[in-house]
Structure formats: structure tokens, C-alpha cells
Design a protein around this motif. Structure first.
Motif, short mmCIF file in Angstrom:
data_model
loop_
_atom_site.label_atom_id
_atom_site.label_comp_id
_atom_site.label_asym_id
_atom_site.label_seq_id
_atom_site.Cartn_x
_atom_site.Cartn_y
_atom_site.Cartn_z
N LEU A 283 7.42 -5.13 -25.09
CA LEU A 283 6.42 -5.89 -25.86
C LEU A 283 5.00 -5.58 -25.40
O LEU A 283 4.08 -5.46 -26.21
N ARG A 284 4.81 -5.45 -24.10
CA ARG A 284 3.48 -5.14 -23.57
C ARG A 284 3.03 -3.75 -24.01
O ARG A 284 1.88 -3.55 -24.41
N ILE A 285 3.94 -2.78 -23.95
CA ILE A 285 3.60 -1.42 -24.38
C ILE A 285 3.25 -1.41 -25.86
O ILE A 285 2.27 -0.79 -26.28
N ALA A 286 4.02 -2.12 -26.66
CA ALA A 286 3.75 -2.19 -28.10
C ALA A 286 2.41 -2.87 -28.38
O ALA A 286 1.70 -2.50 -29.30
N ASP A 287 2.08 -3.88 -27.58
CA ASP A 287 0.84 -4.60 -27.75
C ASP A 287 -0.38 -3.74 -27.38
O ASP A 287 -1.43 -3.82 -28.01
N ASN A 288 -0.25 -2.90 -26.37
CA ASN A 288 -1.36 -2.03 -25.97
C ASN A 288 -1.62 -0.93 -26.96
O ASN A 288 -2.70 -0.35 -26.97
N ARG A 289 -0.64 -0.58 -27.77
CA ARG A 289 -0.84 0.46 -28.78
C ARG A 289 -1.73 -0.02 -29.92
O ARG A 289 -2.27 0.78 -30.65
N LEU A 290 -1.83 -1.33 -30.08
CA LEU A 290 -2.66 -1.86 -31.16
C LEU A 290 -4.08 -1.70 -30.76
O LEU A 290 -5.04 -1.60 -31.10
#
Length: 168
Positions: free
Chosen positions: A161-168
Motif C-alpha cells: 500500500l505504501r509503495i502504491a501510494d508513493n507512485r501517485l
């Protein structure tokens, strides 16, 4: 009839005074008397002064919204991952202010046993030390390997979830 009204009014007054006394006592800091309390420690403060500064009252808890240091924060990724990983368990209690999630008994997909979980997220860091999981079966505590597997699944999902959030 007048006597009953007088008794009721007197009872009401006494109850109001008791509540007022309780509320007034919420702001008092009560400490233990220490014979060495006046000795100087480190930076020039006495032990008594430090104790008075570190004491917490009920009023302090209600003012926590105004004081950022008094509020407890949890890691949003671990929180979301816990809800997702344990979605097969019915949620009984959720408290995002203290970081506690309590579930009822449920059966994992593809599993034969029933489990119940209590999760404490105690720190805003995305770290294994921030997560405490307690699993129970109907016959008692779950095995350490089952608890470890659930913790690993939650932490792995939190990192995703953190990795996906940083991609935004």
C-alpha cells in the motif's frame, strides 16, 4: 406529597454537587510524596518539578486535540492492511485513536479452523514493532506460527500500500 418533592429536590442537589466535585477534581495533579523529591536532577530541575510536569490529568486527555504530543497516531498503511488481511473476520470493535482492532470468530478462506484476532497498532512507523497481533481459536491461543503468518501478511500488504501510494 410535599415531603417527597423536598427529598427529590435534596437528592438532585446532592447529586449535582457530587458531579461538580468530581469534575473539579479532574484538573488536580496528585503525586506521591518522596523525601528525595527536592534533589536536583541533571538540568537543574528538581524531581518534584519533573513529576508535576509529567503528570497527566483527565482534563489533559480532553485537551489532546489541541496538543499534538498527547494524541496517539497509528500507521495508516498498517491500519488499512490489517482491515484487508483480516476481512474474513467480523469486526467487533475498531478504535483508530488507540490503534485497536478486535474481531469476532471467523474461518479463513480455505482454512478449517476458526480464529479471532485482537490487533494493536502502537506506532506511526511502518515497522514490525508497531504491530501486535493476538490470535485465538475456540480452544485457546493460536500457534506462534499462525500469529507470525498473519503479522507477515499484514506487514507485506502495508508495504504494498505504501509503495502504491508513493507512485501517485
Amino acid at each position: 406529597m410535599g415531603t417527597l418533592q423536598t427529598k427529590a429536590r435534596l437528592t438532585s442537589i446532592v447529586a449535582t454537587l457530587c458531579v461538580a466535585a468530581l469534575v473539579a477534581g479532574c484538573g488536580q495533579r496528585i503525586g506521591v510524596t518522596d523525601p528525595d523529591a527536592d534533589r536536583i536532577i541533571g538540568d537543574g530541575d528538581s524531581a518534584r518539578e519533573r513529576e508535576q510536569r509529567s503528570g497527566t490529568t483527565l482534563g489533559d486527555a480532553f485537551r489532546a486535540g489541541r496538543n499534538a504530543e498527547a494524541s496517539v497516531s497509528v500507521n495508516k498503511y498498517i491500519w488499512s492492511a490489517t482491515i484487508e488481511v483480516l476481512d474474513f473476520l467480523p469486526i467487533q470493535t475498531v478504535d483508530p485513536f488507540t490503534g485497536v482492532i478486535v474481531t469476532g470468530f471467523g474461518t479463513p478462506p480455505g482454512g478449517g479452523g476458526t480464529y479471532r484476532a485482537t490487533v494493536l497498532i502502537s506506532d506511526p512507523a511502518l515497522d514490525a514493532r508497531s504491530l501486535n497481533v493476538a490470535l485465538q481459536t475456540r480452544s485457546g491461543p493460536a500457534s506462534a506460527s499462525a500469529v507470525r503468518a498473519v503479522e507477515d501478511a499484514i506487514l507485506t500488504r502495508a508495504r504494498q500500500l505504501r509503495i502504491a501510494d508513493n507512485r501517485l
